[in-house]
Design a protein around this motif. Sequence first.
Motif, PDB file in Angstrom:
ATOM      1  N   GLY A 288       0.819  -1.215   0.000  1.00  0.00           N
ATOM      2  CA  GLY A 288       0.000   0.000   0.000  1.00  0.00           C
ATOM      3  C   GLY A 288       0.848   1.258   0.000  1.00  0.00           C
ATOM      4  N   ASP A 289       0.487   2.224  -0.848  1.00  0.00           N
ATOM      5  CA  ASP A 289       1.241   3.467  -0.921  1.00  0.00           C
ATOM      6  C   ASP A 289       0.637   4.519   0.002  1.00  0.00           C
ATOM      7  N   HIS A 290       1.100   5.767  -0.116  1.00  0.00           N
ATOM      8  CA  HIS A 290       0.619   6.822   0.771  1.00  0.00           C
ATOM      9  C   HIS A 290      -0.841   7.141   0.470  1.00  0.00           C
ATOM     10  N   GLY A 291      -1.647   7.133   1.514  1.00  0.00           N
ATOM     11  CA  GLY A 291      -3.073   7.342   1.335  1.00  0.00           C
ATOM     12  C   GLY A 291      -3.781   6.126   0.788  1.00  0.00           C
ATOM     13  N   LEU A 292      -3.019   5.041   0.558  1.00  0.00           N
ATOM     14  CA  LEU A 292      -3.560   3.796   0.007  1.00  0.00           C
ATOM     15  C   LEU A 292      -4.318   4.035  -1.288  1.00  0.00           C
ATOM     16  N   MET A 293      -3.770   4.937  -2.095  1.00  0.00           N
ATOM     17  CA  MET A 293      -4.389   5.248  -3.376  1.00  0.00           C
ATOM     18  C   MET A 293      -4.446   4.024  -4.284  1.00  0.00           C
ATOM     19  N   ASN A 294      -3.493   3.127  -4.123  1.00  0.00           N
ATOM     20  CA  ASN A 294      -3.452   1.934  -4.965  1.00  0.00           C
ATOM     21  C   ASN A 294      -4.165   0.736  -4.339  1.00  0.00           C
ATOM     22  N   LYS A 295      -4.814   0.962  -3.195  1.00  0.00           N
ATOM     23  CA  LYS A 295      -5.486  -0.130  -2.494  1.00  0.00           C
ATOM     24  C   LYS A 295      -6.861   0.317  -1.991  1.00  0.00           C
ATOM     25  N   GLN A 296      -7.594   1.043  -2.830  1.00  0.00           N
ATOM     26  CA  GLN A 296      -8.863   1.608  -2.391  1.00  0.00           C
ATOM     27  C   GLN A 296      -9.898   0.547  -2.032  1.00  0.00           C
ATOM     28  N   GLU A 297      -9.971  -0.521  -2.779  1.00  0.00           N
ATOM     29  CA  GLU A 297     -10.953  -1.561  -2.477  1.00  0.00           C
ATOM     30  C   GLU A 297     -10.669  -2.204  -1.126  1.00  0.00           C
ATOM     31  N   GLU A 298      -9.405  -2.467  -0.859  1.00  0.00           N
ATOM     32  CA  GLU A 298      -9.040  -3.051   0.433  1.00  0.00           C
ATOM     33  C   GLU A 298      -9.318  -2.079   1.572  1.00  0.00           C
ATOM     34  N   LEU A 299      -8.979  -0.816   1.337  1.00  0.00           N
ATOM     35  CA  LEU A 299      -9.237   0.206   2.354  1.00  0.00           C
ATOM     36  C   LEU A 299     -10.725   0.299   2.675  1.00  0.00           C
ATOM     37  N   ASN A 300     -11.558   0.344   1.635  1.00  0.00           N
ATOM     38  CA  ASN A 300     -12.999   0.445   1.856  1.00  0.00           C
ATOM     39  C   ASN A 300     -13.544  -0.770   2.583  1.00  0.00           C
ATOM     40  N   ALA A 301     -13.054  -1.959   2.236  1.00  0.00           N
ATOM     41  CA  ALA A 301     -13.523  -3.181   2.881  1.00  0.00           C
ATOM     42  C   ALA A 301     -13.148  -3.197   4.362  1.00  0.00           C
ATOM     43  N   ILE A 302     -11.914  -2.820   4.670  1.00  0.00           N
ATOM     44  CA  ILE A 302     -11.452  -2.775   6.059  1.00  0.00           C
ATOM     45  C   ILE A 302     -12.257  -1.758   6.863  1.00  0.00           C
ATOM     46  N   THR A 303     -12.439  -0.573   6.279  1.00  0.00           N
ATOM     47  CA  THR A 303     -13.157   0.494   6.978  1.00  0.00           C
ATOM     48  C   THR A 303     -14.611   0.117   7.221  1.00  0.00           C
ATOM     49  N   ALA A 304     -15.262  -0.447   6.199  1.00  0.00           N
ATOM     50  CA  ALA A 304     -16.666  -0.829   6.329  1.00  0.00           C
ATOM     51  C   ALA A 304     -16.846  -1.924   7.375  1.00  0.00           C
ATOM     52  N   ALA A 305     -15.970  -2.919   7.365  1.00  0.00           N
ATOM     53  CA  ALA A 305     -16.066  -4.010   8.339  1.00  0.00           C
ATOM     54  C   ALA A 305     -15.845  -3.495   9.756  1.00  0.00           C
ATOM     55  N   TRP A 306     -14.861  -2.625   9.924  1.00  0.00           N
ATOM     56  CA  TRP A 306     -14.585  -2.062  11.253  1.00  0.00           C
ATOM     57  C   TRP A 306     -15.762  -1.225  11.741  1.00  0.00           C
ATOM     58  N   PHE A 307     -16.308  -0.404  10.850  1.00  0.00           N
ATOM     59  CA  PHE A 307     -17.417   0.452  11.250  1.00  0.00           C
ATOM     60  C   PHE A 307     -18.646  -0.378  11.624  1.00  0.00           C
ATOM     61  N   ASN A 308     -18.892  -1.430  10.860  1.00  0.00           N
ATOM     62  CA  ASN A 308     -20.024  -2.301  11.152  1.00  0.00           C
ATOM     63  C   ASN A 308     -19.867  -2.974  12.511  1.00  0.00           C
ATOM     64  N   GLU A 309     -18.637  -3.332  12.850  1.00  0.00           N
ATOM     65  CA  GLU A 309     -18.369  -3.943  14.153  1.00  0.00           C
ATOM     66  C   GLU A 309     -18.550  -2.958  15.302  1.00  0.00           C
TER      67      GLU A 309
END
Length: 311
Positions: A288-309
């Motif tokens: 993952g690069d700065h701001g995870l610009m190259n990993k947006q799908e992974e970032l969104n999945a992690i964030t959504a799962a954490w928020f749901n929890e």
Amino acid sequence: MKRTYSLILLMLCLFLASCSSEKEKTFVEDKTTKVVAFDPIKVEGLNVILQAYKMTYMSEGEEAVAYVTLPEKEGSYPVNLSLHGGFPASKDLSHVSDMMGVTFDKNMVLYSASPGLISLVPLYRGYGESDGTVPGLNGATLDTSHAIDALTAYLEKNEKRKSTEDVFVSGTSLGGGVGLKLATIRDDLADVVAVSPYVGLDPVYPWLLENQDKDIGFLDMYQEAYGDYDPKSEQTKEESINVKKINVPVLIVQGDADRHTDWHPVKSFYDELKKENDNTTFELIPDGDHGLMNKQEELNAITAAWFNEQF
């Protein structure tokens, strides 16, 4: 950095759809909560049921700008606070227009606006249309805190759309650090999501001194702004983040290929925060690069799962 938080925004809206009761509070407008102007603006691509505004407010004696969206219907809504990146140290620069692909203008509101929320995107002093010069972490945090107070007071006095005083925070790079530091000085934050966060002078400066082969110019910046590293100085404490004062849920997401924010001091910061606040999560994304610009799908999945929890 451009980020797509549509999933988490939708979840936040659904969870908070019933938050319509207004809290009783009297606001006293002073120099830290004064709104100079609250002007409607047009933002191409914004949801048609939202209304956008440019808020000019006072911060530390300077006029600063924040972009705001309000839902169409009257009621009380949580605030979705989106925090941009920038220089980690103070610099004698004003009206910085863009950095690393991000333009500091009204279009920034597109990445945090949602029908069920009040969106707030403050520009720290020295960025975009905000006056003054670029502050360090502490100054950017003060600007953000003043923006929250200014908006809350303005809505209470002038609007039928008001804040519930629940602030959900997401920030990238310097903005991630601002969100974390904001949690040490305010009690209205609901959470902090920090992506590739700058974690303050105290962890980063000494780490760079010991790993100068990883430095891409930050040491000179710190030297110019703060002089030699002194862990006991008030300035170091001011430009750092006190983990003992953070008690909200925190998610830190970092890439291991980030050259601007190396993951090692971020992980060290997380380890110290975890000792004080068990509700803290760290996710390291390979390549993952700065701001995870190259990993947006992974970032969104992690964030959504954490928020749901969490909620």
